[in-house]
Design a protein around this motif. Sequence first.
Motif, PDB file in Angstrom:
ATOM      1  N   CYS A   5      -1.904 -41.889   8.488  1.00 19.65           N
ATOM      2  CA  CYS A   5      -2.212 -40.468   8.292  1.00 19.65           C
ATOM      3  C   CYS A   5      -2.573 -40.120   6.846  1.00 19.65           C
ATOM      4  O   CYS A   5      -3.533 -39.364   6.613  1.00 19.65           O
ATOM      5  N   PRO A   6      -1.845 -40.623   5.826  1.00 18.37           N
ATOM      6  CA  PRO A   6      -2.269 -40.330   4.444  1.00 18.37           C
ATOM      7  C   PRO A   6      -3.674 -40.829   4.136  1.00 18.37           C
ATOM      8  O   PRO A   6      -4.427 -40.157   3.408  1.00 18.37           O
ATOM      9  N   TYR A  28       9.713 -38.409   9.365  1.00 17.54           N
ATOM     10  CA  TYR A  28       8.938 -39.284  10.248  1.00 17.54           C
ATOM     11  C   TYR A  28       9.704 -40.559  10.600  1.00 17.54           C
ATOM     12  O   TYR A  28       9.520 -41.128  11.672  1.00 17.54           O
ATOM     13  N   PHE A  83       2.522 -42.640  10.603  1.00 17.71           N
ATOM     14  CA  PHE A  83       2.724 -41.418   9.839  1.00 17.71           C
ATOM     15  C   PHE A  83       2.774 -41.642   8.326  1.00 17.71           C
ATOM     16  O   PHE A  83       2.371 -40.773   7.545  1.00 17.71           O
ATOM     17  N   LEU A  84       3.291 -42.798   7.884  1.00 16.45           N
ATOM     18  CA  LEU A  84       3.441 -43.014   6.445  1.00 16.45           C
ATOM     19  C   LEU A  84       2.262 -43.743   5.808  1.00 16.45           C
ATOM     20  O   LEU A  84       2.103 -43.691   4.576  1.00 16.45           O
ATOM     21  N   LEU A 112      -4.627 -35.590  12.482  1.00 13.85           N
ATOM     22  CA  LEU A 112      -3.825 -34.921  11.464  1.00 13.85           C
ATOM     23  C   LEU A 112      -3.183 -33.637  11.961  1.00 13.85           C
ATOM     24  O   LEU A 112      -2.413 -33.007  11.235  1.00 13.85           O
ATOM     25  N   LEU A 156      -6.108 -38.486   5.731  1.00  8.67           N
ATOM     26  CA  LEU A 156      -6.162 -37.229   4.994  1.00  8.67           C
ATOM     27  C   LEU A 156      -7.109 -37.337   3.797  1.00  8.67           C
ATOM     28  O   LEU A 156      -7.828 -36.392   3.461  1.00  8.67           O
ATOM     29  N   VAL A 177      -0.925 -33.548  14.012  1.00 13.62           N
ATOM     30  CA  VAL A 177       0.499 -33.839  14.181  1.00 13.62           C
ATOM     31  C   VAL A 177       1.136 -34.326  12.880  1.00 13.62           C
ATOM     32  O   VAL A 177       2.245 -34.862  12.882  1.00 13.62           O
ATOM     33  N   TYR A 178       0.439 -34.120  11.763  1.00 11.87           N
ATOM     34  CA  TYR A 178       0.912 -34.685  10.496  1.00 11.87           C
ATOM     35  C   TYR A 178       1.162 -33.605   9.465  1.00 11.87           C
ATOM     36  O   TYR A 178       0.383 -32.667   9.307  1.00 11.87           O
ATOM     37  N   ASN A 179       2.284 -33.738   8.764  1.00 12.97           N
ATOM     38  CA  ASN A 179       2.621 -32.863   7.648  1.00 12.97           C
ATOM     39  C   ASN A 179       3.057 -33.755   6.492  1.00 12.97           C
ATOM     40  O   ASN A 179       4.089 -34.431   6.568  1.00 12.97           O
ATOM     41  N   LYS A 180       2.283 -33.772   5.422  1.00 13.02           N
ATOM     42  CA  LYS A 180       2.530 -34.712   4.325  1.00 13.02           C
ATOM     43  C   LYS A 180       3.888 -34.496   3.658  1.00 13.02           C
ATOM     44  O   LYS A 180       4.398 -35.391   2.975  1.00 13.02           O
TER      45      LYS A 180
END
Length: 503
Positions: free
Chosen positions: A169-170, A193, A165-166, A182, A173, A184-187
């Motif tokens: 995912c970034p 996380y 997640f850290l 993505l 993105l 399941v991902y919220n920046k």
Amino acid sequence: MSGIKKLAGQTLWYGVSSIFARFLNYLLTPYLTYKLSGSGYGEMSLVYASIPFLNTIFLFGLDTAYFRYVQKEEYAKNIYNTLSISIFTSTFFLSALLILFNDSFAHLVSIEDHPEYITLSILIIAFDALSALPFAKLRQENRPVKFAMVRVTGILINIAVIYFFLSVCPRLLEQNANSPLLLVYNKDFGVGYVLLANAIQSFYQLIILRKELFAFDLKFDLSVWKEVMVYALPLAFANFAGMINETFDRIMLGWWAPVQNQEAARFEVGTYSACYKLAILISLFIQAFRMGAEPFFFKQATQEDAPRTYARVMKFFVITITLMFLVVALYLDVWKHFIQNEAMWKGLSVVPILLFANMFLGIYYNLSIWYKLSQKTSAGAWITLIGAFITLGINAAFIPRFSYMACAWATFFCYGSMMAISYIWGQKKYPIPYATKKLCAYMVIVAILYFIHRGITGWWPVSWLNFTLATLFTLGYLVFILRIERKEFSRLPYVGKMIYKFI
């Protein structure tokens, strides 16, 4: 000596897994201090400062009580059934209550913008409470392989989820905003996380321990439960007060740090929390020791030479932690790189103070056997309560002026007082022939070595001199101990004979 070797074996088995698991977790510190902002790391620290308090409420000290009562034939049959039902029931009702009031709790710990962090924390606490008795059962039954497997794989899952997640995912993105991963991902979730990964780890452990978790019959013995609670509740109270000593200073620092705004206060909390983790070697060893020592001490209590065994355990324990103090305190210029945010290095002055405080805490854990064996658990509650008052008093008086330095000294005086009170009281109720003067001398010697090293390197701040002196002082102390304790170490099989060929 057989008792000592048995404890060493148990500490090794449980300790290696615990140390490896916690070391992997500690490796997240440089990663998280790099990935999260200083205030974000402080926000995470505030959440994790609150979790231990709730853990003590959920568990009621029943894991320690289990070790005590499972040794007795008249309780062995029903104790696991009764305690399992008790923990299941209390966990369900407490979790529901805390989720209902998560907004209020978020405000209390200064993260009112993120009540969802509290919800995730409650899930972590509930899963950990339910797995505590299965873990205790593994330790009691001497099944270290499964214990180690569950602990280590759980941490690996935790790290993998955090990294996904850290970091992953970034990058996704940036490269492909339409990636299905993505979904399941919220920046903006950030610290959430870290908590989500912990919740997944705790749930995984519960699934793997399902055989032990459900290894009970629906038979609740009210008379057994009442007797156990009389024993356990003072321990629960002591544990809760202990959490005030251990983590509440972060929450107080978040309230009263002498800075201009809340973000700066969170940065102070993050700095203190990151530097606190540099006491890694001592805290890891104490954790490993407790894993092996708690069931060992209760089993050893039936032996005629139990007090003598406890005294020898204390001697080896103090020797080990004083060496660890030197390894961390003298090589602090190496350990500081564990913290990737260099702005947090301003807090390194708290590390030697916290190392000594943790030495006191470890000794206190050794000393606490007197009230656990003599059914005087209320004594532990009173001692820890005194420590809590010292913690609260010093922090309340001095945080507004000295920030986290007040937290460090409060921890030092708290644990030092608890150690002294427990020793004096315990020697009256359950005398143990500790080598008190010798062990105090060892602690004084390492403190003197630290101040000499600091004085010389402060006067002449050259790296080669710093590390040369650190190595000479550490090795010199080790040789000194081996000579003074020649009789003890020479009795160790193989290793003892090998050591004394060279000194």
